[in-house]
Design an enzyme around this catalytic site. Structure first.
Site, PDB file in Angstrom:
ATOM      1  N   SER A 195      -1.716  -7.491 -15.537  1.00  0.00           N
ATOM      2  CA  SER A 195      -0.303  -7.115 -15.612  1.00  0.00           C
ATOM      3  C   SER A 195       0.330  -7.804 -16.816  1.00  0.00           C
ATOM      4  O   SER A 195       0.134  -9.000 -17.025  1.00  0.00           O
ATOM      5  CB  SER A 195       0.434  -7.552 -14.346  1.00  0.00           C
ATOM      6  OG  SER A 195       1.831  -7.515 -14.589  1.00  0.00           O
ATOM      7  N   ASN A 249       7.954  -0.746 -16.940  1.00  0.00           N
ATOM      8  CA  ASN A 249       8.362  -1.690 -15.897  1.00  0.00           C
ATOM      9  C   ASN A 249       8.042  -3.122 -16.290  1.00  0.00           C
ATOM     10  O   ASN A 249       7.063  -3.386 -16.983  1.00  0.00           O
ATOM     11  CB  ASN A 249       7.706  -1.322 -14.554  1.00  0.00           C
ATOM     12  CG  ASN A 249       6.399  -2.046 -14.332  1.00  0.00           C
ATOM     13  OD1 ASN A 249       6.361  -3.198 -13.901  1.00  0.00           O
ATOM     14  ND2 ASN A 249       5.283  -1.375 -14.667  1.00  0.00           N
ATOM     15  N   ASN A 265      -4.551  -0.744 -16.285  1.00  0.00           N
ATOM     16  CA  ASN A 265      -3.182  -1.138 -15.962  1.00  0.00           C
ATOM     17  C   ASN A 265      -2.239  -0.528 -17.013  1.00  0.00           C
ATOM     18  O   ASN A 265      -2.675   0.266 -17.842  1.00  0.00           O
ATOM     19  CB  ASN A 265      -3.094  -2.673 -15.958  1.00  0.00           C
ATOM     20  CG  ASN A 265      -2.076  -3.181 -14.948  1.00  0.00           C
ATOM     21  OD1 ASN A 265      -0.961  -2.650 -14.861  1.00  0.00           O
ATOM     22  ND2 ASN A 265      -2.438  -4.192 -14.188  1.00  0.00           N
ATOM     23  N   PHE A 303       5.558  -8.818 -10.427  1.00  0.00           N
ATOM     24  CA  PHE A 303       4.943  -9.132  -9.120  1.00  0.00           C
ATOM     25  C   PHE A 303       5.984  -9.507  -8.062  1.00  0.00           C
ATOM     26  O   PHE A 303       5.820 -10.495  -7.316  1.00  0.00           O
ATOM     27  CB  PHE A 303       3.924 -10.279  -9.242  1.00  0.00           C
ATOM     28  CG  PHE A 303       2.635  -9.929  -9.928  1.00  0.00           C
ATOM     29  CD1 PHE A 303       2.318  -8.628 -10.267  1.00  0.00           C
ATOM     30  CD2 PHE A 303       1.701 -10.925 -10.236  1.00  0.00           C
ATOM     31  CE1 PHE A 303       1.111  -8.311 -10.896  1.00  0.00           C
ATOM     32  CE2 PHE A 303       0.503 -10.622 -10.857  1.00  0.00           C
ATOM     33  CZ  PHE A 303       0.214  -9.316 -11.193  1.00  0.00           C
ATOM     34  N   LYS A 354      -9.367  -5.174 -12.273  1.00  0.00           N
ATOM     35  CA  LYS A 354      -8.454  -4.223 -12.940  1.00  0.00           C
ATOM     36  C   LYS A 354      -8.127  -4.749 -14.333  1.00  0.00           C
ATOM     37  O   LYS A 354      -7.674  -5.884 -14.485  1.00  0.00           O
ATOM     38  CB  LYS A 354      -7.171  -4.051 -12.122  1.00  0.00           C
ATOM     39  CG  LYS A 354      -6.246  -3.009 -12.728  1.00  0.00           C
ATOM     40  CD  LYS A 354      -5.225  -2.539 -11.720  1.00  0.00           C
ATOM     41  CE  LYS A 354      -4.285  -1.512 -12.317  1.00  0.00           C
ATOM     42  NZ  LYS A 354      -3.303  -1.033 -11.348  1.00  0.00           N
ATOM     43  N   ASN A 401       3.413  -8.457 -17.103  1.00  0.00           N
ATOM     44  CA  ASN A 401       4.733  -8.970 -16.721  1.00  0.00           C
ATOM     45  C   ASN A 401       4.743 -10.350 -16.074  1.00  0.00           C
ATOM     46  O   ASN A 401       5.773 -10.818 -15.629  1.00  0.00           O
ATOM     47  CB  ASN A 401       5.418  -7.964 -15.791  1.00  0.00           C
ATOM     48  CG  ASN A 401       5.568  -6.621 -16.473  1.00  0.00           C
ATOM     49  OD1 ASN A 401       6.012  -6.555 -17.612  1.00  0.00           O
ATOM     50  ND2 ASN A 401       5.164  -5.556 -15.799  1.00  0.00           N
ATOM     51  N   THR A 402       3.578 -10.980 -15.980  1.00  0.00           N
ATOM     52  CA  THR A 402       3.518 -12.376 -15.541  1.00  0.00           C
ATOM     53  C   THR A 402       3.027 -13.174 -16.747  1.00  0.00           C
ATOM     54  O   THR A 402       1.900 -12.959 -17.203  1.00  0.00           O
ATOM     55  CB  THR A 402       2.557 -12.536 -14.334  1.00  0.00           C
ATOM     56  OG1 THR A 402       3.116 -11.829 -13.226  1.00  0.00           O
ATOM     57  CG2 THR A 402       2.363 -13.993 -13.953  1.00  0.00           C
TER      58      THR A 402
HETATM   59  C1  LIG Z   1       6.667   0.131 -11.299  1.00  0.00           C
HETATM   60  C2  LIG Z   1       5.216  -0.180 -11.417  1.00  0.00           C
HETATM   61  C3  LIG Z   1       4.707  -1.297 -10.781  1.00  0.00           C
HETATM   62  C4  LIG Z   1       3.356  -1.615 -10.891  1.00  0.00           C
HETATM   63  N1  LIG Z   1       2.871  -2.704 -10.247  1.00  0.00           N
HETATM   64  C5  LIG Z   1       1.550  -2.980 -10.296  1.00  0.00           C
HETATM   65  C6  LIG Z   1       1.014  -4.073  -9.578  1.00  0.00           C
HETATM   66  O1  LIG Z   1       1.719  -4.781  -8.856  1.00  0.00           O
HETATM   67  N2  LIG Z   1      -0.317  -4.313  -9.699  1.00  0.00           N
HETATM   68  C7  LIG Z   1      -1.153  -3.539 -10.453  1.00  0.00           C
HETATM   69  O2  LIG Z   1      -2.356  -3.794 -10.494  1.00  0.00           O
HETATM   70  N3  LIG Z   1      -0.663  -2.473 -11.125  1.00  0.00           N
HETATM   71  C8  LIG Z   1       0.655  -2.192 -11.077  1.00  0.00           C
HETATM   72  N4  LIG Z   1       1.135  -1.109 -11.751  1.00  0.00           N
HETATM   73  C9  LIG Z   1       0.221  -0.315 -12.602  1.00  0.00           C
HETATM   74  C10 LIG Z   1      -0.298   0.924 -11.876  1.00  0.00           C
HETATM   75  O3  LIG Z   1      -1.055   0.579 -10.746  1.00  0.00           O
HETATM   76  C11 LIG Z   1      -1.164   1.779 -12.830  1.00  0.00           C
HETATM   77  O4  LIG Z   1      -2.294   1.025 -13.232  1.00  0.00           O
HETATM   78  C12 LIG Z   1      -0.404   2.199 -14.090  1.00  0.00           C
HETATM   79  O5  LIG Z   1       0.929   2.524 -13.782  1.00  0.00           O
HETATM   80  C13 LIG Z   1      -1.058   3.410 -14.777  1.00  0.00           C
HETATM   81  O6  LIG Z   1      -1.069   4.531 -13.919  1.00  0.00           O
HETATM   82  P1  LIG Z   1       0.012   5.728 -14.033  1.00  0.00           P
HETATM   83  O7  LIG Z   1       0.073   6.135 -15.476  1.00  0.00           O
HETATM   84  O8  LIG Z   1      -0.480   6.793 -13.099  1.00  0.00           O
HETATM   85  O9  LIG Z   1       1.319   5.155 -13.581  1.00  0.00           O
HETATM   86  C14 LIG Z   1       2.490  -0.780 -11.672  1.00  0.00           C
HETATM   87  C15 LIG Z   1       3.020   0.357 -12.292  1.00  0.00           C
HETATM   88  C16 LIG Z   1       4.360   0.664 -12.184  1.00  0.00           C
HETATM   89  C17 LIG Z   1       4.879   1.890 -12.867  1.00  0.00           C
END
Ligand SMILES: Cc1cc2nc3c(=O)[nH]c(=O)nc-3n(C[C@H](O)[C@H](O)[C@H](O)COP(=O)(O)O)c2cc1C
Length: 346
Positions: A184, A119, A251, A123, A222, A186-187
């Site tokens: 993140s 992804n 993350n 934000f 985080k 992505n910022t």
């Molecule tokens: C589509 C998407 C959006 C996410 N947005 C955020 C976010 O806004 N803030 C954040 O701290 N982590 C964000 N994450 C990261 C997740 O909270 C998590 O740390 C990461 O996906 C690893 O966990 P997983 O393997 O179970 O997905 C996002 C993940 C995905 C897939």
């Protein structure tokens, strides 16, 4: 329920774009919870409460150690739905002071061969005021809510602290704990805030404000899985100095190593954070590294590639006290939460 998800819902949802599938699934549950017999059935199907699942962490009582990771409910719109699916805690956000669109679509991709997602949402969220209004609504009892806070894309890094402070102050009355998101991918430039001086200043500022409150709330950091051991050592020192309540590890990753999806396909998707199964091992490694050095003094929330009770146990054995899931909900369906809880009890 599981058969229904695997044989009908999942093929249909995977036919749609991931973002559309996400909103449609939530809409389905929101409507279903308003229909009495469906609501009773859903609540029954997902319910599993047991005192052995309860955890006391950072002075808070969690009904079970399975949480919804940040990013799934960025605007706090799904709290009742997700609470009924059986989570012990939900993390809303990442929220930024002002609403922002995020990156252009498409920005979320499935990698089914890897049970992974990429992804670059950036934000996208409706802003702080909107989130506060959602958090003011009545919520189901027993669920804890974390507020994951960030900065707007247009805010330069040297003014970032003001964005985090604004989010902290506005959310303070409505959340049980905070997560400072500097990880993140992505910022642009955000992850530079993980470096020693800016991170120390940001966390100290938030902790100073926190200590002025009548009852301070746990603040967690985080972190990214892509940090070197030396960078992790800096984080450990800062967490100790600022007496932070805990760490969320991890993350998404910018690495594309070890994927089964053909490299040209992955490259064509472009930039973004990788989550799900391929992240599992590295996230566990980071948890172990932190726990070996911080011990019990700093609880760790383990997240990254948890798709079964075995995966959850791996994180807990590496030193996590709580865990979170995101990507596997898409591949395994919402019965995953109950299955993890059941597995932890056996
Ligand atoms: C589509 C998407 C959006 C996410 N947005 C955020 C976010 O806004 N803030 C954040 O701290 N982590 C964000 N994450 C990261 C997740 O909270 C998590 O740390 C990461 O996906 C690893 O966990 P997983 O393997 O179970 O997905 C996002 C993940 C995905 C897939």
């Amino acid at each position: 329920m599981e058969l229904l998800y695997r044989s009908i819902l999942k093929p249909f949802l995977f036919y749609l774009s991931p973002e559309r599938a996400h909103s449609l699934t939530i809409a389905f549950f929101k409507i279903a919870l308003r229909i009495p017999f469906l609501s009773a059935w859903i609540k029954g199907a997902f319910k599993l409460e047991d005192p052995r699942l309860e955890r006391e962490v950072f002075g808070l009582r969690f009904r079970n150690p399975i949480g919804l990771a940040a990013g799934f409910d960025k605007n706090g719109e799904y709290i009742p739905v997700m609470a009924h699916l059986g989570f012990g805690f939900l993390e809303v956000g990442t929220v930024t002071p002002r609403a922002q669109d995020g990156n252009p679509k498409p920005r979320l991709f499935r990698l089914p061969a890897d049970k992974a997602l990429i992804n670059r949402m950036g934000f996208n969220n409706k802003g702080l005021d909107y989130l506060v209004r959602q958090l003011q609504k009545p919520r189901p009892p027993g669920i804890l809510i974390g507020g994951n806070i960030g900065k707007n894309k247009v805010t330069p890094n040297d003014e970032a602290n003001a964005d985090y402070v604004a989010c902290f102050e506005a959310l303070f009355p409505f959340v049980d704990y905070f997560v400072v998101n500097v990880s993140s991918p992505n910022t642009p430039g955000l992850r530079e805030l993980q470096e020693k001086e800016p991170l120390q200043a940001l966390l100290q500022k938030l902790q100073d404000l926190n200590r002025e409150k009548q009852t301070p709330k746990p603040i967690l950091l985080k972190i990214a899985p892509d940090l070197s051991d030396a960078q992790l050592d800096d984080i450990i020192a800062i967490v100790r100095e600022t007496r932070l309540a805990g760490i969320i590890a991890t993350n998404t990753t910018i690495s594309r190593d070890g994927l089964h999806t053909p490299a040209p396909l992955v490259e064509a998707l472009g930039a973004g954070g990788l989550s799900g199964q391929p992240l599992r091992e590295r996230a566990t490694e980071v948890i172990r590294y932190l726990h070996e050095r911080l011990g019990e003094e700093t609880p760790i929330v383990g997240v990254g590639g948890i798709g079964s009770a075995k995966d959850a146990r791996e994180k807990l054995e590496a030193g996590a006290t709580l865990v979170q899931v995101y990507s596997s909900l898409i591949y395994e369906g919402p019965t995953l939460i109950r299955k993890i809880k059941q597995g932890l009890l056996t």
